[in-house]
Design a protein around this motif. Structure first.
Motif, PDB file in Angstrom:
ATOM      1  N   SER A 218      20.647  38.579  37.874  1.00 41.24           N
ATOM      2  CA  SER A 218      21.389  39.522  37.020  1.00 41.24           C
ATOM      3  C   SER A 218      22.439  40.285  37.817  1.00 41.24           C
ATOM      4  N   LYS A 369      14.781  30.580  57.607  1.00 46.17           N
ATOM      5  CA  LYS A 369      16.144  30.912  57.131  1.00 46.17           C
ATOM      6  C   LYS A 369      16.797  31.934  58.039  1.00 46.17           C
ATOM      7  N   ASN A 381      11.610  38.209  48.946  1.00 50.32           N
ATOM      8  CA  ASN A 381      10.945  38.516  47.670  1.00 50.32           C
ATOM      9  C   ASN A 381      10.380  37.213  47.122  1.00 50.32           C
TER      10      ASN A 381
END
Ligand code: PMT
Length: 428
Positions: A218, A369, A381
């Motif tokens: 979002s 990563k 997360n």
């Protein structure tokens, strides 16, 4: 500071009294310019009692025929705030329809201009309103976004003028007014005056003129981070993928200004991973640090069909190729920049923070990563955690660095942003 307050014909005009009180209390002088429709909602007597100045509405004084000079107002003001701003006034401002004192004052204004729109949800969403606002933003006007809630029509949606406290906070923060406590706090932050790059939102990879490959981001997490950095006095470059969300704080789009001021957010809107890569690599060159919160597509169709793909046969096979890895590209830029610094130039090192959104073996993937993309730390997360990740107003993160792992409880994204920026500032 000298502030011209423009009031237009909206039910929210009564809130202008609170705006005046807050500004006067903070030591600013306010001159009200009201449209004829505005006077139907609130009386000039009330407003002049609060400002201790006659209210200006007409081009000439009815009493003695003297001329009200919009040109002098434009020179006198340190800022112009129009609150509430109706769709009609926004349209007139965008197109230079100077048929009242407020618009002529706006057209003569030398100081920064701020708008707090107020209208019904359909008027707010109408393409003409949005195009007019976009034009004004491009010309440097700061739009203080309206809130969502119950409107005068009793419909529920976006369009309600932001609360006076927030309007005044946005205005004074953006003007770096010394009377505003946030500016004192910002000055004390190690981020004050530093340029920081944020990526946020999803990317869309086009398949044909009507379809794309996207994701559920979002933009909430990245926008919360951008706002937190601005609150601490940073110059924020926000590269934002396709989302209707915008910061509640003052922001400009990249066509309006050459660079963001301290405490301000400049938005570069992009659609695809390739566009985000181009904007981010360009901007990181001038930034001290970057936080990469965007959910970037890893694959994109190798060809975009020029026309809508028709349903023929049963299967459609798309060939996808990898997108540029933005984090990795910035990690390389960081390496070569930092390698070129003298050994004692620790305070100038570029910093890079990434996110990891995982579904399994979270810590292991996050660590991989962090190394592969040359990050200083990574914010993990997991979609396994209820209330974390895409679209929620909350998130649950673990900050993973080379030697530590700090797990935080579920919090609002605004609070999570504070934790992340607190951690970043320990490295500055
Ligand atoms: O926007 P919201 O709805 O608030 O949701 C927030 C969020 C879930 C999107 C955010 O918290 C988050 O986790 N963002 C990263 C999502 C992601 O794409 O993670 P990843 O593990 O695939 O990517 C790792 C890192 O590399 C990320 O910093 C990502 O921005 C970056 N990346 C990934 C691919 C790519 N081509 N270029 C990149 O820079």
């Amino acid at each position: 500071m000298n502030i011209v307050l423009g009031i237009t014909g909206s039910i929210a005009a009564y809130k202008a009294c609170s705006i005046i009180r807050l500004l006067v209390k903070a030591g600013h002088e306010v001159q009200v310019v009201i449209t004829p429709a505005g006077k139907e909602f609130i009386t000039p007597i009330t407003l002049s009692a609060l400002t201790s100045k006659p209210v200006i509405s007409d081009f000439f004084s009815q009493r003695d025929g003297t001329w009200h000079s919009h040109v002098s107002l434009g020179l006198w003001a340190d800022a112009m705030l129009i609150a509430p701003a109706t769709a009609s006034t926004i349209g007139k401002m965008a197109h230079g329809i100077a048929d009242n004192m407020l618009i002529t004052t706006y057209l003569s204004m030398k100081a920064p201009v701020f708008l707090a729109p107020a209208m019904d949800l359909d008027m707010w969403a109408h393409p003409s309103t949005q195009e007019n606002l976009s034009l004004l933003r491009q010309r440097g006007v700061t739009v203080i976004e309206p809130a969502s809630g119950e409107l005068a029509s009793h419909l529920v949606g976006k369009g309600r003028m932001e609360e006076p406290e927030k309007i005044v906070e946005s205005l004074l923060c953006a003007l770096n007014a010394p009377s505003h406590p946030a500016n004192a706090a910002a000055e004390a932050s190690p981020l004050a005056g530093q340029r920081i790059l944020l990526t946020a939102g999803p990317t869309y990879e086009r398949i044909d003129p009507v379809r794309f490959i996207g994701n559920y981001s979002s933009g909430k997490m990245g926008i919360a981070l951008a706002e937190e950095c601005a609150r601490r006095g940073a110059e924020v470059e926000l590269v934002l993928g396709p989302t209707p969300l915008r910061p509640a704080m003052p922001y400009q789009d990249s066509k309006a200004v050459d660079a963001p001021a301290a405490g301000q957010i400049r938005i570069t809107s992009v659609e695809s991973a390739a566009e985000m890569h181009e904007a981010a690599t360009h901007l990181y060159a001038t930034c001290r640090s970057a936080i990469l919160c965007a959910a970037v597509a890893d694959f994109t169709p190798d060809q975009v069909a020029e026309q809508k793909i028709k349903r023929v046969g049963n299967d459609l096979i798309l060939h996808l190729c990898p997108t540029p890895d933005i984090a990795r590209a910035l990690g390389e830029m960081k390496r070569s920049y930092n390698d070129g610094l003298k050994a004692d130039a620790d305070g100038k090192r570029k910093l890079l923070v990434g996110f990891a959104l995982e579904t399994h073996d979270e810590l292991q993937h996050a660590r991989e990563k962090m190394e592969r993309k040359n990050l200083d730390f990574i914010v993990l997360n997991s979609l396994q955690d209820e209330g974390a990740g895409f679209r929620y107003d909350t998130n649950k993160i673990t900050i993973v660095s080379r030697d530590t792992e700090t797990a935080y409880p579920l919090k609002s994204k605004v609070e999570v942003a504070k934790d992340i920026i607190d951690r970043l500032t320990t490295l500055l």
